[in-house]
Motif scaffolding. Structure first.
Motif, mmCIF file in Angstrom:
data_model
loop_
_atom_site.group_PDB
_atom_site.id
_atom_site.type_symbol
_atom_site.label_atom_id
_atom_site.label_comp_id
_atom_site.label_asym_id
_atom_site.label_seq_id
_atom_site.Cartn_x
_atom_site.Cartn_y
_atom_site.Cartn_z
ATOM 1 N N GLU A 69 79.429 27.986 -71.196
ATOM 2 C CA GLU A 69 78.443 28.657 -71.993
ATOM 3 C C GLU A 69 78.436 27.790 -73.149
ATOM 4 O OE1 GLU A 69 77.483 32.834 -74.369
ATOM 5 O OE2 GLU A 69 79.728 32.707 -73.302
ATOM 6 N N HIS A 70 79.776 27.133 -73.603
ATOM 7 C CA HIS A 70 79.507 26.116 -74.768
ATOM 8 C C HIS A 70 78.736 25.042 -74.529
ATOM 9 C CE1 HIS A 70 83.289 28.023 -77.429
ATOM 10 N NE2 HIS A 70 82.484 28.835 -77.050
ATOM 11 N N ALA A 71 78.865 24.409 -73.386
ATOM 12 C CA ALA A 71 78.216 23.167 -73.044
ATOM 13 C C ALA A 71 76.697 23.552 -73.006
ATOM 14 C CB ALA A 71 78.743 22.607 -71.742
ATOM 15 N N MET A 72 76.286 24.511 -72.530
ATOM 16 C CA MET A 72 74.784 24.924 -72.476
ATOM 17 C C MET A 72 74.258 25.095 -73.765
ATOM 18 S SD MET A 72 73.219 28.131 -70.361
ATOM 19 C CE MET A 72 74.305 29.283 -71.169
ATOM 20 N N LEU A 73 75.031 26.037 -74.918
ATOM 21 C CA LEU A 73 74.542 26.260 -76.086
ATOM 22 C C LEU A 73 74.438 24.911 -76.837
ATOM 23 C CD1 LEU A 73 76.554 29.422 -76.770
ATOM 24 C CD2 LEU A 73 74.225 29.327 -76.702
ATOM 25 N N ALA A 74 75.515 23.992 -76.612
ATOM 26 C CA ALA A 74 75.535 22.603 -77.395
ATOM 27 C C ALA A 74 74.061 22.018 -76.991
ATOM 28 C CB ALA A 74 76.529 21.727 -77.012
ATOM 29 N N LYS A 75 73.727 21.839 -75.823
ATOM 30 C CA LYS A 75 72.490 21.154 -75.614
ATOM 31 C C LYS A 75 71.232 21.934 -76.149
ATOM 32 C CE LYS A 75 69.528 18.499 -73.705
ATOM 33 N NZ LYS A 75 69.377 17.020 -74.244
ATOM 34 N N THR A 76 71.293 23.358 -76.073
ATOM 35 C CA THR A 76 70.167 24.053 -76.783
ATOM 36 C C THR A 76 70.150 24.077 -78.570
ATOM 37 O OG1 THR A 76 70.680 25.667 -74.998
ATOM 38 C CG2 THR A 76 69.094 26.598 -77.084
ATOM 39 N N LEU A 77 71.160 23.751 -78.700
ATOM 40 C CA LEU A 77 71.402 23.664 -80.311
ATOM 41 C C LEU A 77 71.148 22.422 -80.745
ATOM 42 C CD1 LEU A 77 74.117 26.123 -80.901
ATOM 43 C CD2 LEU A 77 71.735 26.662 -81.530
ATOM 44 N N GLY A 78 70.927 21.217 -79.973
ATOM 45 C CA GLY A 78 70.309 20.122 -80.357
ATOM 46 C C GLY A 78 71.319 18.838 -80.530
ATOM 47 N N VAL A 79 72.537 19.112 -79.905
ATOM 48 C CA VAL A 79 73.578 17.829 -80.300
ATOM 49 C C VAL A 79 72.858 16.518 -79.371
ATOM 50 C CG1 VAL A 79 75.274 19.449 -80.467
ATOM 51 C CG2 VAL A 79 74.769 18.592 -78.057
ATOM 52 N N SER A 80 72.997 15.272 -80.115
ATOM 53 C CA SER A 80 72.427 14.278 -79.575
ATOM 54 C C SER A 80 73.313 13.684 -78.469
ATOM 55 C CB SER A 80 72.191 13.295 -80.657
ATOM 56 O OG SER A 80 71.411 13.775 -81.565
ATOM 57 N N TYR A 81 74.706 13.940 -78.768
ATOM 58 C CA TYR A 81 75.606 13.340 -77.880
ATOM 59 C C TYR A 81 76.690 14.513 -77.259
ATOM 60 C CZ TYR A 81 73.717 8.640 -78.993
ATOM 61 O OH TYR A 81 72.900 7.628 -78.818
ATOM 62 N N LEU A 82 77.101 14.410 -76.007
ATOM 63 C CA LEU A 82 78.375 15.377 -75.800
ATOM 64 C C LEU A 82 79.369 14.484 -75.262
ATOM 65 C CD1 LEU A 82 79.140 18.111 -75.664
ATOM 66 C CD2 LEU A 82 78.594 18.101 -72.995
ATOM 67 N N VAL A 83 80.484 14.473 -76.056
ATOM 68 C CA VAL A 83 81.692 13.727 -75.523
ATOM 69 C C VAL A 83 82.773 14.513 -75.006
ATOM 70 C CG1 VAL A 83 83.585 12.478 -76.373
ATOM 71 C CG2 VAL A 83 81.346 12.344 -77.465
ATOM 72 N N VAL A 84 82.740 14.435 -73.606
ATOM 73 C CA VAL A 84 83.786 15.373 -72.979
ATOM 74 C C VAL A 84 85.109 14.768 -73.028
ATOM 75 C CG1 VAL A 84 84.362 16.618 -70.723
ATOM 76 C CG2 VAL A 84 81.980 16.104 -71.272
#
Length: 611
Positions: free
Chosen positions: A300-315
């Motif tokens: 859910e957090h990963a999906m929300l991060a994309k929806t809310l507009g983060v430019s990059y995701l560092v896993v």
């Protein structure tokens, strides 16, 4: 007319001892002496309105007029003089009110000014009348010099406008740390602050003792971010923690989001401000599976991060030093390979937007300095070959290397309001999404369309003269009360953003409540867009697209996994833009019963009404 601020007392001339501006005459003045009358006659200004009125009353007799001027009690008997003095009082009251109404008439947009000729003539009349009555002050005695020094010191403490900084030239990033509960987000955030010298050793030792008293020795770094007693006792972050650290290349604000599913709305508030998302995954046996399986917050957090507009995701694969892992490459690859397909389904471009890195948040390995090669023999080879979309071995170094595009300082100003409070005026808190805000600038608050003036700007609690896109700012708004600014409002320059109650949008249906299996017209949920939250209803479904790409333009319902074009109506008007024009105001999320049901973007807004 001039006053001595250090005078112990003031005394009018003998002729005017019973008169003060704006009041009538209450005590008779002593009879004038001949010498004073002669000296007064020599000082008479022929253009003085008071002299002209008294001379007219005296029938042109200058001696009689001079005696009348010297006897104020006599003058009050004549209506011409009373009218003249009453006009003087009105001008004085108007001048006292002008400084309060300067900004107000700008805000309302009405012409409340007085013709300049009238104001100037009345002001001259007031000044000459006061000079004529000779209101003077004695020289200040020496004993009041300390008081003067104290006043000067108080004046010096007020910072002059020219000393306000322009702002740090280094680029600013908001980092939101997201992931399942107990993945180590707060510990990692606290260790970053400690390693970058933002927390002293004495404070760390204090937190170590407090954690030991709770039989949770490994929590001491989390106490840096989790400050209230509830969070420390339960070991769960509730509110979004906020802290700052700097490197030579950039400035960062850490947003430590809660991982528990009960606090997802708080996590949304934090992620809505973020530029870069740091998805923390626990490599410990059993913890990764719990967080990533259906119902875990990793998804859910990963999906929300994309929806809310983060430019990059560092896993960040955390806890690699755990006894069940011991920097095992196969465990790291397992976590990466399970996470990658899901992130792709959320809309992330894996090769460009997603980075993978193994760390230990507790020991600090691969956070600021690379892990010892004796503990992990394979990571340096992965970095050299460019595996996992990174050629930098540490988390902080990787963050420094990221570049965010699309921050338009020339675009219209847009600042979604995250919170507001009162501190000698109304202070609004938010992130500059586009444009530049400056002191003295006039802005429009949407959706209420109130216009106000910016009296002060603070970036990361430092006073600045302007703030660029990406900055977290506090803004002092002149002319508005705290009830005029609410969370979810947007501070705009001209032209302001749209304020609507209906939108046509495209949503991706990710989940549904347990008692509702299909999406139909009339379905209700909570609408989350930027910082606003509002109840909404699906009004009409226009078309659906299934996972095979088949389009149904006469659809009446939708199932999980479909893309849906529909019309949504919200309970109150909210500030929005289309995703094409301003993506940060065109994304939204639908939630209900503690679940994220859909992510979407605004396609069309209702046509503008002619004013």
């Amino acid at each position: 007319m001039s006053f001595n601020a250090n005078a112990a007392e003031w005394k009018p001339s003998v002729a005017a001892s019973a008169w003060t501006p704006g009041q009538g005459f209450s005590a008779p003045a002593p009879a004038p002496q001949q010498q004073k009358s002669e000296s007064m006659e020599s000082e008479i200004d022929e253009n003085d309105p008071l002299w002209k009125v008294v001379l007219e009353i005296a029938g042109g007799d200058r001696d009689k007029a001079t005696k009348m001027i010297a006897d104020p009690d006599c003058l009050t008997k004549y209506p011409q003089v009373e009218a003249l003095l009453a006009g003087d009082d009105v001008v004085m009251e108007k001048e006292e009110e002008d400084w309060e109404k300067n900004d107000t008439h700008d805000i309302i947009g009405q012409d409340t000014t007085t013709p300049m000729d009238t104001v100037q003539s009345d002001a001259e009349l007031a000044a000459t009348t006061q000079e004529k009555l000779q209101i003077a002050a004695k020289p200040a005695p020496v004993i009041n010099e300390p008081m003067q020094q104290e006043e000067e010191e108080e004046e010096e403490e007020m910072p002059p406008a020219e000393d306000v900084m322009e702002g740090d030239p280094r680029e600013h990033f908001n980092l939101v740390f997201i992931g399942h509960v107990d993945a180590g987000k707060s510990t990692l955030s606290g260790n970053i602050l400690y390693l970058t010298d933002n927390v002293d050793k004495r404070t760390i030792e204090k937190y170590e003792r407090e954690a030991k008293d709770l039989n949770r020795e490994s929590w001491f770094l989390a106490f840096i971010m989790d400050t209230n007693e509830e969070e420390r006792a339960k070991g769960k972050t509730v509110e979004v923690g906020r802290a700052h650290f700097n490197t030579e290349a950039k400035r960062y604000t850490i947003l430590d989001a809660p991982g528990h599913k009960n606090y997802v709305p708080n996590m949304i508030m934090g992620a809505s401000q973020a530029d870069v998302g740091v998805l923390v995954i626990s490599a410990r046996k059993g913890e990764f599976e719990t967080g990533f399986d259906r119902g875990g917050q990793t998804r859910e957090h990963a999906m929300l991060a994309k929806t809310l507009g983060v430019s990059y995701l560092v896993v960040v694969v955390n806890k690699m030093d755990d006894p069940t892992v011991q920097w095992n490459k196969s465990r790291f690859d397992e976590c990466v390979n399970k996470t990658r397909p899901f992130l792709k389904s959320c809309g992330f471009i894996i090769k460009k937007e997603v980075k993978f890195i193994p760390i230990s948040g507790l020991s600090g390995a691969n956070v600021l300095s690379e892990v010892d090669s004796t503990e992990c023999t394979w990571w340096s080879k992965c970095v050299a070959s460019g595996e996992n979309n990174t050629n930098i071995s540490t988390l902080v170094g990787l963050l420094d290397s990221l570049e965010i595009k699309g921050r338009e300082s020339t675009s219209p100003l847009r600042i979604p309001v995250l919170d507001r409070y009162t501190d000698r005026g109304t202070i609004a808190m938010g992130k500059v999404e586009s444009g530049v805000i400056r002191i003295g600038q006039k802005v429009t608050i949407m959706p209420t369309r109130n216009i106000c003036k910016v009296d002060g700007v603070w970036a990361n609690e430092e006073a600045v003269s302007s703030a660029r896109p990406g900055e977290n700012v506090l803004i002092k708004l002149n002319g508005l009360g705290i009830e005029d600014v609410q969370r979810g409002f947007v501070i705009c320059s001209n032209p302001p953003c749209r304020s609507v109650s209906k939108i046509i949008c495209q949503i991706g249906l990710m989940d549904m409540p347990e008692n509702t299996k299909i999406l139909t017209a009339g379905f209700q949920a909570m609408f989350h867009a930027h910082t606003c939250e509002e109840e909404c209803t699906i009004i009409k479904i226009f078309e659906t697209t299934n996972h095979k790409g088949q389009v149904n333009k006469k659809a009446r319902f939708a199932n999980v996994g479909m893309k849906v074009v529909c019309m949504i109506e919200v309970g109150q008007t909210i500030p929005l833009e289309t995703y094409e024009d301003m993506p940060f105001l065109g994304r939204f999320t639908l939630r209900s019963e503690g679940k994220t049901l859909a992510i979407g973007k605004v396609l069309k807004l209702p046509p503008k009404k002619d004013d």
